[in-house]
Scaffold this motif. Sequence first.
Motif, PDB file in Angstrom:
ATOM      1  N   PRO A   1       0.820  -1.202   0.000  1.00 58.29           N
ATOM      2  CA  PRO A   1       0.000   0.000   0.000  1.00 58.29           C
ATOM      3  C   PRO A   1       0.855   1.254   0.000  1.00 58.29           C
ATOM      4  CG  PRO A   1      -0.006  -1.015   2.162  1.00 58.29           C
ATOM      5  CD  PRO A   1       0.687  -1.970   1.232  1.00 58.29           C
TER       6      PRO A   1
ATOM      7  N   LEU B   1      -4.853  -0.097  -3.427  1.00 58.84           N
ATOM      8  CA  LEU B   1      -4.952   0.939  -2.397  1.00 58.84           C
ATOM      9  C   LEU B   1      -4.581   2.322  -2.895  1.00 58.84           C
ATOM     10  CD1 LEU B   1      -3.769  -0.928   0.821  1.00 58.84           C
ATOM     11  CD2 LEU B   1      -6.025  -0.771  -0.209  1.00 58.84           C
TER      12      LEU B   1
ATOM     13  N   SER C   1      -6.989   9.680   2.829  1.00 61.04           N
ATOM     14  CA  SER C   1      -7.279   8.271   3.089  1.00 61.04           C
ATOM     15  C   SER C   1      -8.462   8.126   4.036  1.00 61.04           C
ATOM     16  CB  SER C   1      -6.058   7.573   3.694  1.00 61.04           C
ATOM     17  OG  SER C   1      -4.987   7.502   2.775  1.00 61.04           O
TER      18      SER C   1
ATOM     19  N   PHE D   1     -10.728   3.304  -2.233  1.00 61.99           N
ATOM     20  CA  PHE D   1      -9.465   2.652  -2.543  1.00 61.99           C
ATOM     21  C   PHE D   1      -9.691   1.596  -3.617  1.00 61.99           C
ATOM     22  CE2 PHE D   1      -9.303   3.782   1.990  1.00 61.99           C
ATOM     23  CZ  PHE D   1      -8.212   4.643   1.979  1.00 61.99           C
TER      24      PHE D   1
ATOM     25  N   TYR E   1      -7.508   2.178   6.607  1.00 62.80           N
ATOM     26  CA  TYR E   1      -6.780   2.869   5.544  1.00 62.80           C
ATOM     27  C   TYR E   1      -5.299   2.567   5.713  1.00 62.80           C
ATOM     28  CZ  TYR E   1      -6.400   6.471   9.238  1.00 62.80           C
ATOM     29  OH  TYR E   1      -6.196   7.147  10.419  1.00 62.80           O
TER      30      TYR E   1
ATOM     31  N   SER F   1      -8.351  -6.365  -1.716  1.00 64.57           N
ATOM     32  CA  SER F   1      -7.199  -5.508  -1.454  1.00 64.57           C
ATOM     33  C   SER F   1      -6.559  -5.915  -0.133  1.00 64.57           C
ATOM     34  CB  SER F   1      -7.620  -4.037  -1.401  1.00 64.57           C
ATOM     35  OG  SER F   1      -8.267  -3.748  -0.162  1.00 64.57           O
TER      36      SER F   1
ATOM     37  N   SER G   1      -0.061   3.878  -2.869  1.00 63.83           N
ATOM     38  CA  SER G   1      -0.683   5.158  -2.538  1.00 63.83           C
ATOM     39  C   SER G   1       0.334   6.273  -2.353  1.00 63.83           C
ATOM     40  CB  SER G   1      -1.507   5.009  -1.247  1.00 63.83           C
ATOM     41  OG  SER G   1      -0.669   4.615  -0.186  1.00 63.83           O
TER      42      SER G   1
END
Length: 590
Positions: free
Chosen positions: A30, A126, A227, A122, A484, A566, A34
């Motif tokens: 992630p 992510l 997030s 997401f 998150y 995810s 992200s």
Amino acid sequence: MKRVACKGHRKVRFALIKTRWPFTHCERSPWMASLILWVGRPLRTFTLMLFLGLSVAISACNQQDGVEKPRGAPLEKPVEPSAGGTYRRPLGNDPATLDPARITDSYAVAVVNQIFDSLVEFDERLNILPSLAQSWSASRDGLVWTFNLRQGVKFHNGREMIADDVVYSLARLLAPTVKSPRSWFLDKVKGALAFQEGTATTLEGIKAVERYTVQIILSEPFAPFTSVLGLPHLGIVPREEIERLGEGFSTAPVGTGPFRFVRWERGQEIVLKANEHYFRKRPSLDFIRFVIFPGNVVDDMFAALDRKELEESPIPASRRKQILDSGKFTVIRKPTLGIRLFGFNLDLPPFDQPEVRQAFNYAIDTTELNQEIRDRRHEVARGILPPGMPGYNPEVKAYSYNPEKAKALLAQAGHPEGKNLAPVTLGSSVKSAVSYQDYEGIRQYMARVGVHVELKEFDDWPTFRSALQQGKLQIFRYAWFADYPDPDNFLYPLFYSKSQTNYFRYRNPLVDRLLDDARRELDDLRRVKLYREAEQLILNDAPGIMLMHHTYEGLFQPYVDGVTVSALGEWYIPMWKIHLKPIPRAGTQR
């Protein structure tokens, strides 16, 4: 990312980022997924963070991640998604509530995610993507955020969703009358404290600028802010329905999501129906039926799957090899951002003594528990933050199995060989074979150092949660899964002294200060340093036994297609993407 110059002050416009990484066989991290460059940061910071992200991704590749199709099935030609059908999905307990502002458990998250939408969402990797907000921008200092909403989105009652609904929904999370256990998600909004305490009647930092434009002003920078806005707890609700139903909204929710609520029979099922007017497209499924298995009894879930009464199920640990070898079902694996642990209540003896807490950690062989009970399915936890999480520290100083050291610590606490130590109670709401094996393993390990452990079972999650909130449990079996992909979502809710989900009753002023500093720090490297320092301090204080980081492993009927999982786990599977393929007749092939 696309930068846009605006009058008055410079802003950053965040557009959809499609990143193609060289490690296509392992799209796990992630951090990698992200990673966002904050305007004004030196390029060298971004380069360093990219290197760290790739390092985490490579290390995460050691864990299994993928899909196994049933063996012996005929080769299939691609087919168009078919509309219709009911998807029967197991749910390990009744949720406490389906009101987004009040949810605290994963059971509720699984359902609420299908009924409500948030401003952002997401994807499988992510990345943060538009949802009800089709675009957004931020001032250079990260304090002023402007969200442009999609037009024409309808609530399930038929009314259009507009900016006023966003203002109401977000403010509601902070409203003193709601007492949301997740109010800290928005405590950096300007005026949040005054609104929570009732000294202000409106929330200063959230405004409807135009019919489809919302502005949010923060009192100080908050690194994971975008997030947070993707969480189901911040799902957008229609004010008139809450005013009409009052507390009844928690059992008859109305949102904008791909499925609308039909009914909830506690202990039996929760039924949702496809939203014909969903802003993306109508889901392929007609209905979702969440079948409730109180106590999270995995063996019963699998038996129902085997009888073709469910479309999916977790795998019973005791039969894992046999089931996987059969090749009968589709298997999906995904390492997730989650941890399973045994927590101590530091307000109750003997866990008010750090030596006792440390002794428990040294007395239990978590590696053996994972190997013998779970067939090495999960990653043994060294610390709190899971692999793949920003700030994960593979070099954290953790506890190792050392019963002699455990005995020495107990003696140091005044309990040599467990003398003068009353039996301690372990509370659990899970009644699966694995949970009983966990308990038996803990009982045997602790007996070897002179400590007697007793099991206290709870009939359901809400009752167990109530006992946690009231501080009645000495030890509790617990799991935490990220909402998150940020270390803030682990260390702050679990161990910040004022957090409503700090069931450990853990208090350390230095840890509080580090977590506060990390939340406002916008430099990624400094944030990592702060979180790693806080994690080590927490581990030294031993508020619990960190068992393992969860790997999702699910079984699906061969005709189920479109499942995407995810690192947030099965609770965040977008059900609107799933469809049920036609089952071929015997003797035919596609």
